[in-house]
Design a protein around this motif. Sequence first.
Motif, PDB file in Angstrom:
ATOM      1  N   ARG A 178      -8.002   2.733  -1.067  1.00  0.00           N
ATOM      2  CA  ARG A 178      -6.888   2.671  -0.118  1.00  0.00           C
ATOM      3  C   ARG A 178      -7.026   1.362   0.635  1.00  0.00           C
ATOM      4  O   ARG A 178      -8.033   0.678   0.506  1.00  0.00           O
ATOM      5  CB  ARG A 178      -6.909   3.856   0.859  1.00  0.00           C
ATOM      6  CG  ARG A 178      -8.244   4.143   1.494  1.00  0.00           C
ATOM      7  CD  ARG A 178      -8.202   5.402   2.347  1.00  0.00           C
ATOM      8  NE  ARG A 178      -7.828   6.582   1.576  1.00  0.00           N
ATOM      9  CZ  ARG A 178      -8.662   7.311   0.830  1.00  0.00           C
ATOM     10  NH1 ARG A 178      -9.944   6.987   0.758  1.00  0.00           N
ATOM     11  NH2 ARG A 178      -8.232   8.363   0.164  1.00  0.00           N
ATOM     12  N   GLY A 216       0.827  -1.204   0.000  1.00  0.00           N
ATOM     13  CA  GLY A 216       0.000   0.000   0.000  1.00  0.00           C
ATOM     14  C   GLY A 216       0.853   1.243   0.000  1.00  0.00           C
ATOM     15  O   GLY A 216       1.916   1.291  -0.637  1.00  0.00           O
ATOM     16  N   GLY A 217       0.395   2.244   0.764  1.00  0.00           N
ATOM     17  CA  GLY A 217       0.999   3.566   0.704  1.00  0.00           C
ATOM     18  C   GLY A 217       2.507   3.585   0.893  1.00  0.00           C
ATOM     19  O   GLY A 217       3.213   4.295   0.169  1.00  0.00           O
ATOM     20  N   LYS A 240      -2.343  12.233  -5.607  1.00  0.00           N
ATOM     21  CA  LYS A 240      -2.448  11.720  -6.992  1.00  0.00           C
ATOM     22  C   LYS A 240      -3.681  12.330  -7.655  1.00  0.00           C
ATOM     23  O   LYS A 240      -3.637  12.726  -8.822  1.00  0.00           O
ATOM     24  CB  LYS A 240      -2.572  10.194  -6.976  1.00  0.00           C
ATOM     25  CG  LYS A 240      -1.420   9.469  -6.318  1.00  0.00           C
ATOM     26  CD  LYS A 240      -1.746   7.979  -6.071  1.00  0.00           C
ATOM     27  CE  LYS A 240      -0.698   7.320  -5.199  1.00  0.00           C
ATOM     28  NZ  LYS A 240      -1.127   5.985  -4.713  1.00  0.00           N
ATOM     29  N   VAL A 267       4.277   2.193  -2.322  1.00  0.00           N
ATOM     30  CA  VAL A 267       4.077   3.048  -3.496  1.00  0.00           C
ATOM     31  C   VAL A 267       4.877   4.334  -3.309  1.00  0.00           C
ATOM     32  O   VAL A 267       5.516   4.842  -4.232  1.00  0.00           O
ATOM     33  CB  VAL A 267       2.574   3.326  -3.711  1.00  0.00           C
ATOM     34  CG1 VAL A 267       2.368   4.303  -4.851  1.00  0.00           C
ATOM     35  CG2 VAL A 267       1.839   2.019  -4.001  1.00  0.00           C
ATOM     36  N   GLY A 309      -1.298   9.903   3.622  1.00  0.00           N
ATOM     37  CA  GLY A 309      -2.403   9.685   2.682  1.00  0.00           C
ATOM     38  C   GLY A 309      -2.075  10.273   1.330  1.00  0.00           C
ATOM     39  O   GLY A 309      -2.398  11.415   1.035  1.00  0.00           O
ATOM     40  N   THR A 310      -1.392   9.467   0.502  1.00  0.00           N
ATOM     41  CA  THR A 310      -0.899  10.027  -0.754  1.00  0.00           C
ATOM     42  C   THR A 310      -1.916  10.000  -1.888  1.00  0.00           C
ATOM     43  O   THR A 310      -1.714  10.680  -2.893  1.00  0.00           O
ATOM     44  CB  THR A 310       0.357   9.266  -1.235  1.00  0.00           C
ATOM     45  OG1 THR A 310       0.095   7.878  -1.122  1.00  0.00           O
ATOM     46  CG2 THR A 310       1.569   9.654  -0.441  1.00  0.00           C
ATOM     47  N   SER A 311      -2.991   9.205  -1.744  1.00  0.00           N
ATOM     48  CA  SER A 311      -3.874   9.075  -2.909  1.00  0.00           C
ATOM     49  C   SER A 311      -4.532  10.407  -3.264  1.00  0.00           C
ATOM     50  O   SER A 311      -4.756  10.698  -4.440  1.00  0.00           O
ATOM     51  CB  SER A 311      -4.925   7.990  -2.674  1.00  0.00           C
ATOM     52  OG  SER A 311      -5.669   8.264  -1.514  1.00  0.00           O
ATOM     53  N   TRP A 341       1.709   9.562 -11.968  1.00  0.00           N
ATOM     54  CA  TRP A 341       0.305   9.617 -11.539  1.00  0.00           C
ATOM     55  C   TRP A 341      -0.568  10.534 -12.371  1.00  0.00           C
ATOM     56  O   TRP A 341      -1.791  10.521 -12.223  1.00  0.00           O
ATOM     57  CB  TRP A 341       0.236   9.980 -10.041  1.00  0.00           C
ATOM     58  CG  TRP A 341       0.865   8.893  -9.235  1.00  0.00           C
ATOM     59  CD1 TRP A 341       2.098   8.909  -8.649  1.00  0.00           C
ATOM     60  CD2 TRP A 341       0.330   7.581  -8.992  1.00  0.00           C
ATOM     61  NE1 TRP A 341       2.359   7.702  -8.052  1.00  0.00           N
ATOM     62  CE2 TRP A 341       1.290   6.872  -8.243  1.00  0.00           C
ATOM     63  CE3 TRP A 341      -0.867   6.940  -9.335  1.00  0.00           C
ATOM     64  CZ2 TRP A 341       1.090   5.547  -7.832  1.00  0.00           C
ATOM     65  CZ3 TRP A 341      -1.067   5.625  -8.921  1.00  0.00           C
ATOM     66  CH2 TRP A 341      -0.099   4.949  -8.181  1.00  0.00           C
ATOM     67  N   TYR A 377      -7.032  -3.910  -5.616  1.00  0.00           N
ATOM     68  CA  TYR A 377      -6.454  -2.551  -5.730  1.00  0.00           C
ATOM     69  C   TYR A 377      -4.943  -2.642  -5.882  1.00  0.00           C
ATOM     70  O   TYR A 377      -4.266  -3.277  -5.083  1.00  0.00           O
ATOM     71  CB  TYR A 377      -6.803  -1.766  -4.465  1.00  0.00           C
ATOM     72  CG  TYR A 377      -6.497  -0.272  -4.525  1.00  0.00           C
ATOM     73  CD1 TYR A 377      -6.895   0.491  -5.604  1.00  0.00           C
ATOM     74  CD2 TYR A 377      -5.826   0.356  -3.481  1.00  0.00           C
ATOM     75  CE1 TYR A 377      -6.646   1.857  -5.647  1.00  0.00           C
ATOM     76  CE2 TYR A 377      -5.576   1.724  -3.507  1.00  0.00           C
ATOM     77  CZ  TYR A 377      -5.988   2.468  -4.593  1.00  0.00           C
ATOM     78  OH  TYR A 377      -5.742   3.814  -4.641  1.00  0.00           O
ATOM     79  N   ASP A 378      -4.433  -2.006  -6.909  1.00  0.00           N
ATOM     80  CA  ASP A 378      -2.982  -1.940  -7.100  1.00  0.00           C
ATOM     81  C   ASP A 378      -2.657  -0.608  -7.783  1.00  0.00           C
ATOM     82  O   ASP A 378      -3.541   0.235  -7.954  1.00  0.00           O
ATOM     83  CB  ASP A 378      -2.470  -3.139  -7.914  1.00  0.00           C
ATOM     84  CG  ASP A 378      -3.009  -3.152  -9.339  1.00  0.00           C
ATOM     85  OD1 ASP A 378      -3.793  -2.248  -9.712  1.00  0.00           O
ATOM     86  OD2 ASP A 378      -2.640  -4.070 -10.092  1.00  0.00           O
ATOM     87  N   MET A 379      -1.405  -0.430  -8.176  1.00  0.00           N
ATOM     88  CA  MET A 379      -1.019   0.861  -8.749  1.00  0.00           C
ATOM     89  C   MET A 379      -1.788   1.157 -10.038  1.00  0.00           C
ATOM     90  O   MET A 379      -2.122   2.311 -10.313  1.00  0.00           O
ATOM     91  CB  MET A 379       0.487   0.875  -9.039  1.00  0.00           C
ATOM     92  CG  MET A 379       1.340   1.015  -7.790  1.00  0.00           C
ATOM     93  SD  MET A 379       3.102   0.826  -8.154  1.00  0.00           S
ATOM     94  CE  MET A 379       3.408   2.279  -9.154  1.00  0.00           C
ATOM     95  N   ALA A 436      -5.186   2.257  -9.054  1.00  0.00           N
ATOM     96  CA  ALA A 436      -5.064   3.562  -8.389  1.00  0.00           C
ATOM     97  C   ALA A 436      -4.904   4.680  -9.427  1.00  0.00           C
ATOM     98  O   ALA A 436      -5.460   5.768  -9.276  1.00  0.00           O
ATOM     99  CB  ALA A 436      -3.878   3.552  -7.426  1.00  0.00           C
ATOM    100  N   LYS A 444      -9.287   3.786   8.425  1.00  0.00           N
ATOM    101  CA  LYS A 444      -9.588   4.517   7.193  1.00  0.00           C
ATOM    102  C   LYS A 444     -11.094   4.583   6.917  1.00  0.00           C
ATOM    103  O   LYS A 444     -11.531   5.360   6.070  1.00  0.00           O
ATOM    104  CB  LYS A 444      -8.827   3.914   6.020  1.00  0.00           C
ATOM    105  CG  LYS A 444      -7.296   4.081   6.197  1.00  0.00           C
ATOM    106  CD  LYS A 444      -6.551   3.936   4.889  1.00  0.00           C
ATOM    107  CE  LYS A 444      -5.052   4.037   5.057  1.00  0.00           C
ATOM    108  NZ  LYS A 444      -4.465   5.193   4.354  1.00  0.00           N
TER     109      LYS A 444
HETATM  110  C1  LIG Z   1      -1.339   5.589  -3.443  1.00  0.00           C
HETATM  111  C2  LIG Z   1      -1.670   4.197  -3.083  1.00  0.00           C
HETATM  112  C3  LIG Z   1      -1.948   3.857  -1.753  1.00  0.00           C
HETATM  113  C4  LIG Z   1      -1.910   4.851  -0.635  1.00  0.00           C
HETATM  114  O1  LIG Z   1      -3.091   5.585  -0.563  1.00  0.00           O
HETATM  115  P1  LIG Z   1      -3.419   6.388   0.785  1.00  0.00           P
HETATM  116  O2  LIG Z   1      -4.264   7.487   0.362  1.00  0.00           O
HETATM  117  O3  LIG Z   1      -2.097   6.858   1.305  1.00  0.00           O
HETATM  118  O4  LIG Z   1      -4.053   5.440   1.693  1.00  0.00           O
HETATM  119  C5  LIG Z   1      -2.255   2.542  -1.455  1.00  0.00           C
HETATM  120  N1  LIG Z   1      -2.299   1.599  -2.415  1.00  0.00           N
HETATM  121  C6  LIG Z   1      -2.043   1.886  -3.703  1.00  0.00           C
HETATM  122  C7  LIG Z   1      -2.110   0.797  -4.713  1.00  0.00           C
HETATM  123  C8  LIG Z   1      -1.723   3.187  -4.091  1.00  0.00           C
HETATM  124  O5  LIG Z   1      -1.456   3.464  -5.371  1.00  0.00           O
END
Ligand SMILES: *Cc1c(COP(=O)(O)O)cnc(C)c1O
Length: 571
Positions: free
Chosen positions: A359, A20-21, A460, A24, A455-457, A291, A428-430, A433, A365
């Motif tokens: 996520r 996950g975060g 993106k 990535v 929380g990077t999503s 992204w 869920y994967d890149m 995402a 979450k």
């Molecule tokens: C960006 C990303 C995350 C992280 O998302 P958060 O908002 O930080 O929870 C997790 N999994 C994947 C596949 C991602 O691309």
Amino acid sequence: MVAYFSMEIGVDPEVPTYAGGLGVLAGDFVRAAADLGLPLVAITLLHRKGYFRQRLDSTGRQREESAEWSVEAHLEALPARVTVIIDGRPVVVRAWRRRVTGLGGGTVAVYFLDTDIEQNAPDDRALSHFLYGGDAAYRLAQEAVLGIGGVRMLRALGCSHVHRFHLNEGHSALLALELVSERLRAAGRPTAGEDDIDAVRQLCVFTTHTPVPAAHDQFPLDLAARVLGPHPMSELMHRCCYGGALNMTYLALSFSHYVNGVAMRHGEMSGRMFGGHHVDAITNGVHAATWVSEPFRLLFDRRIPGWRADNFSLRYAVSIPTPEIWDAHVAAKLRLLEIVNRHQSPPFDPAALTIGFGRRASTYKRADLLVSDIARLRALARAGGGLQVVYAGKAHPRDEEGKRIIERVFRAREALGSDVPIVYLEDYDMAIARLLTAGADVWLNTPHPPLEAFGTSGMKAALNGVPSLSVPDGWWIEGHVEGVTGWAIGSDGRTLPGETTDPAAHAAALYDALERTVLPLFYRDRDRFTQVMRYAIALNGSFFTAQRMLQEYVVKAYGTEAVREPERVAA
Ligand SMILES: *Cc1c(COP(=O)(O)O)cnc(C)c1O
């Protein structure tokens, strides 16, 4: 030169060695380092069977399948071998390399450590199979391979002058003990002194990611003694232990001269949690070129040429005419809906407000907050012009509560039917995402504050002009300007009503924001909605990038000396 250690690194959607975060982010870190041409190498574990592939049945029950992948097809085998003593046995470690190429042609080598070699015992061969699988002994042995094996492998590969060892999370903290051991071996001394510790501290930089004390890796001392064996650690124990256990965070803190959290608020919290240690903050960022979706790539190339080399120039998105932003967004949305509609009948409507939520399905979450009051959600969607939701996210195989959250979303999906269509995308994967963060109209985040470290999503999403609707926590405390870059869940934009921890109040605040602000803007004032999209790019997309993050690490953590080093890795 800098050596960056991370238990998971997402180098490629086809190489499923991240959960996950954290992974990535590590991948984005490496990509940005390659763009900047920094002398940096990265060390991780191979995870031959990946994290897992998620399968969901019709009730949302998660099944895990191992994510086998072809190592040979993606990585290059290297001849070097090193040995780490684990549980009293010598375990042979080999490495595979992936070169990540940056914009200017610079490359960063990522080394994947592997114990699945014939001369190792079956249990030892399995040490590089699963990411976050197995029990505490398995985890500690993996950390020994990463930290101790990683330093030895670097030396075997010819990296003798590493100026900084960057511990991305505490998993690799044993590398500090190996650096102490190296000094003792070189000097022929049996025990470590303050000088040795100071010297190692000058080399190490530690980034902590978790605001939950219980989530920091710790191991009972008898287990540590068994797995790691006799070690100069015995007299350094007081620097590694907390609450009578070997604590990887304390170990990393004690042996690092620079420590940082991953957002301003998280830095402050970590400083309080680890009283006595100064914890700085470097807010995370994402790798822009990775992204930004194809439609926005074309738009930026036309309007802001050079945005890839200089991500800050995305601030000039302020001058892109809003219809061009809207058109690029519609193209990205149609790509997402094409995937969604393979699973959905009747199909999702391209004209309807589409909320994205992707996520890890961790409890904090709260993926189910949006669907916690079905009647209210249905009513506001009907009155507001329509709402549809795309979900994605995996629960850790042993996280039963996380799995139940996915099942609750599936039950809500049944109950809401066509009133509020919901799709939960599997695995869920890149790649998912990328589609989801670009194709949603609004990016939703509902963590239980203050548990979202970063929380990077949402970053993106911002790069793709997708505004966030989020609890003010993690990065959103910094990225949020109410009604300008998106919206905060909660009355005054800084805190939830009365700072309550009551989830029903949080849900009510979320519904209020949708009903009063987001839905009316989307359906009745498209021009202002598109202006918010534009500011999401100009204010947040331009700043919350891995490029800016790397520049901060160079200035604050590595020192420009460390990255001026012209040494080339021979191997
Ligand atoms: C960006 C990303 C995350 C992280 O998302 P958060 O908002 O930080 O929870 C997790 N999994 C994947 C596949 C991602 O691309």
